[in-house]
Design an enzyme around this catalytic site. Structure first.
Site, PDB file in Angstrom:
ATOM      1  N   ASP A 172      47.335  -2.402 -15.614  1.00 51.43           N
ATOM      2  CA  ASP A 172      48.111  -3.428 -16.298  1.00 51.43           C
ATOM      3  C   ASP A 172      48.125  -3.105 -17.801  1.00 51.43           C
ATOM      4  OD1 ASP A 172      49.625  -5.656 -16.852  1.00 51.43           O
ATOM      5  OD2 ASP A 172      48.377  -7.056 -15.728  1.00 51.43           O
ATOM      6  N   GLU A 212      51.017 -16.059 -18.435  1.00 50.47           N
ATOM      7  CA  GLU A 212      49.647 -15.545 -18.521  1.00 50.47           C
ATOM      8  C   GLU A 212      48.699 -16.576 -19.128  1.00 50.47           C
ATOM      9  OE1 GLU A 212      49.256 -11.325 -19.033  1.00 50.47           O
ATOM     10  OE2 GLU A 212      51.417 -11.102 -19.221  1.00 50.47           O
TER      11      GLU A 212
END
Ligand code: BGC
Ligand code: BGC
Length: 690
Positions: free
Chosen positions: A338, A538
């Site tokens: 990521d 997020e």
């Protein structure tokens, strides 16, 4: 060699996992079983993916392809091999860099556009793709030509591109309980992405979400592994085409990514990037199920999760990435890290991380620090910190995926079948699929006196700050990373909830009046109040309380009082989290509740339409409404809401209200999030007759 710590424990876990196998559906932790109308009740056992490879991918190995790959691999220098493993963001890399350094892939992170132009045209995307492609194919410096791959976060449609069809977020799709619909959404998304010359999406998220205070809850289809598993396979099939048939990765399809491996939805207290403390068996039988189906469907990439498992960052866990994912699950595609995920591994930084590569990561997403990472990795291989065999394995996988995607034959992005077809972006047939998804995902929690569906021959007041606000109804990962900063003008072709209500009502001879604050001159027959969470993505969306307290309690509310994750380096290693803590917005009084109450007390029947990325405690809002519908974050096709809220003008039901919760709805009120007000599978149908 750096590898994993605690080898004895890991050996023990591996042994335990082997004996703990096989084939039985493990209890779902705290989730109560329910019997939703259309959840597939497959009696097939859920494979744990424990023991020797239990998954067989429909994307078979082709020996001739493998031979060509080894031949190409032999021609590459160490620097060229490592460069294939590097992925940079288009804000920090140029085609000239690609020509010089031979990078294997690029991405546009959330909010990255060609030339930083939010309103970039389809042709701007394609010509940038051409320039990167040409650079990768330029072998004038002596390096072999290897086509570059471009990845994007098309997580609810091609959401970085103006005018694209934006589908309801995954939390909503879960409530539709319709795997066929999910596959069609994948197909439509693939066509829109292909129109911009991009090869690869970082989707689907297959998180099994166990604490909805997590700011990424909306990216997860369900709290239940069986639904996530079923959807994951169909979404992958929609995006990539059907493995082992000619549609696989043809011009209408793109590469998919199952993410975030593994356990992202199961962190302690729902903290983004936090620690998952599950046993290995629970990790696989709950959080691993999406990967089982994705791999069976032939998914070509898997993204590693920022979270820790049992206190160690997954980005550095060789046992999970290599032993479990690659060996036992038999995954032969690319494991991608990521965004700067390597930075989270103990002992690593954004520009170096032998641990992550040794753990099994093949493509390293180092958006900005790519050059230093490349140079440091080459040096680490030379110094013996990373074995050459690991590099060769990574590059073999990269070349395999590029070959399967046909990139060596497809030619320049602009020459591909759908490229530059601007009409493909937001195409009417895609919008129709999205509108169907909006209809099917609406969940009705309350419907006193058969208020819904409404007659369209009526005078409606449409209120609430979400009534005419496509940005708010589209949620996070919408044009910008957080989904903030957009206006209706940023969604050409899109329809707000109010737009949909107005067309339904005026066509039948009624009236619709828009007033966000709920004022009116003539008392309406009914009020529809559209309100809820503002967009976030997020960790920005992490919350301390599941209770809904008004739109401003979302986004930028990271609760520093919540127990810190066990990984002590968490806060220090993640400066962005501390940034968020400094910019906490004050929690506004719940103006939505006041609006519902005021209208109700004026004797107006009130229909609440709740826009949200997750289940929230809304008992006061439920009490203040006559009917309460959860629309989640439905995306650009707000017309789907009026489709189900209103009858036909002849009084017949237009479309049935059929959504059923794919998450238990919390009672809230400060109680434990485990206490459900409405169970998994709950959802009222509207009344057929009054
Ligand atoms: C990027 C996002 C990325 C995020 C992660 C942002 O600047 O635009 O795509 O996910 O950073 O930190
Ligand atoms: C997110 C990923 C995303 C990546 C690229 C990260 O911050 O966690 O889901 O694919 O950024 O934008």
């Amino acid at each position: 060699m750096i590898h994993s710590t605690r080898p004895a424990l890991l050996r023990w876990l591996a042994a335990a996992a082997l004996t703990a196998c096989c084939g039985v559906l493990v209890a779902y932790g705290n989730v109560r079983p329910a019997d939703p109308a259309r959840v597939s009740q497959s009696s097939a056992p859920v494979p744990h993916a424990l023991g020797s490879p239990v998954i067989s991918s429909k994307a078979h190995r082709d020996p001739r392809m493998e031979a060509r790959i080894s031949e190409l691999l032999r021609k590459l220098t160490l620097g060229q091999k490592v460069a294939q493993m590097i992925q940079a963001d288009i804000r920090y890399v140029t085609p000239e860099d690609v020509k010089t350094y031979r990078l294997g892939s690029i991405l546009n992170g959330g909010g990255a556009f060609p030339a930083n132009e939010k309103h970039a045209a389809v042709s701007d995307w394609v010509s940038l793709a051409d320039r990167f492609y040409d650079a990768s194919m330029d072998s004038s410096g002596g390096a072999p030509a290897i086509p570059i791959m471009w990845g994007t976060d098309a997580v609810h449609g091609h959401n970085n591109v103006i005018g694209a069809t934006l589908f309801p977020h995954n939390v909503a799709l879960g409530a539709a309980h319709d795997p066929d619909l999910v596959q069609r959404i994948g197909e439509a998304t693939a066509r829109e992405v292909a129109a911009t010359g991009i090869d690869w999406t970082f989707a689907p998220t297959v998180a099994v979400v166990r604490d909805s205070r997590w700011g990424r809850s909306y990216e997860g289809y369900s709290e239940r592994p069986d639904l996530v598993r079923e959807y994951a396979g169909r979404m992958v099939q929609g995006l990539q085409g059907t493995a082992d048939t000619p549609s696989f990765l043809d011009g209408n399809h793109i590469l998919a990514t199952a993410k975030h491996f593994i356990g992202d939805g199961g962190t302690n207290h729902g903290i983004d990037r936090g620690n998952n403390r599950s046993s290995e068996q629970d990790l696989l039988s709950v959080h691993g199920q999406g990967y089982v189906a994705a791999i069976q469907s032939g998914v070509q990439t898997v993204m590693v999760s920022y979270n820790s498992w049992q206190g160690l960052k997954v980005h550095g866990q060789r046992h999970l990435l290599t032993d479990v994912l690659k060996t036992r699950m038999g995954f032969d595609g690319i494991v991608v890290s990521d965004w700067d995920g390597v930075d989270e591994v103990q002992g690593c930084s954004k520009d170096r991380c032998a641990q992550a590569i040794n753990a099994g990561i093949d493509v390293i997403m180092v958006p900005e620090q790519w050059k230093a990472f490349l140079q440091n990795t080459v040096a680490q291989v030379r110094a013996g910190d990373i074995p050459m065999s690991r590099i060769d394995d990574a590059v073999t996988r990269i070349l395999r995926v590029k070959s399967r995607a046909g990139l060596f034959e497809k030619g320049r992005p602009s020459s591909r079948p759908l490229a530059n077809k601007a009409a493909q972006i937001g195409a009417p047939e895609d919008r129709a699929v999205a509108r169907e998804a909006v209809r099917k995902s609406l969940v009705l929690l309350k419907n006193d006196k058969c208020l819904l569906p409404l007659s369209p021959r009526t005078n409606v007041l449409v209120a609430g700050d979400g009534a005419d606000n496509i940005g708010k109804q589209a949620g996070g990962w919408t044009i910008s990373w957080q989904g903030t900063g957009n206006t209706n003008a940023d969604f050409p072709g899109g329809t707000s909830v109010f737009d949909g209500i107005r067309s339904a009502v005026t066509a039948a001879g009624g009236t619709a009046t828009l007033s966000a604050e709920g004022s009116y001159q003539t008392k309406p027959d009914v009020a529809i109040v559209v309100f809820g969470e503002n967009p976030y993505a997020e960790w920005h969306g992490d919350i301390k309380s599941i209770d809904y307290q008004g739109p401003s309690d979302d986004g930028h509310e990271v609760d520093m009082q919540r127990p810190a994750p066990e990984v002590s380096a968490f806060d220090e290693a993640n400066p962005k989290v501390s940034e968020v803590s400094h910019s906490q917005a004050p929690v506004a009084p719940n103006a939505d509740l006041a609006l519902l109450q005021r209208l109700r007390h004026s004797g107006i029947p009130v229909v609440a339409v709740f826009l949200t990325g997750r289940v929230r405690g809304v008992t006061p809002e439920l009490d203040a409404s006559n009917a309460f519908a959860v629309a989640w974050w439905p995306g650009t096709e707000g017309g789907g809401i009026a489709d189900v809220l209103f009858r036909k003008s002849n009084g017949e039901v237009n479309f049935p209200i059929s959504g059923k919760l794919s998450y238990a709805w919390p009672r809230g009120g400060g109680g434990s999030s485990d206490s459900a007000l409405f169970p998994y599978g709950y959802g009222l149908g509207g009344c057929i007759r009054r």
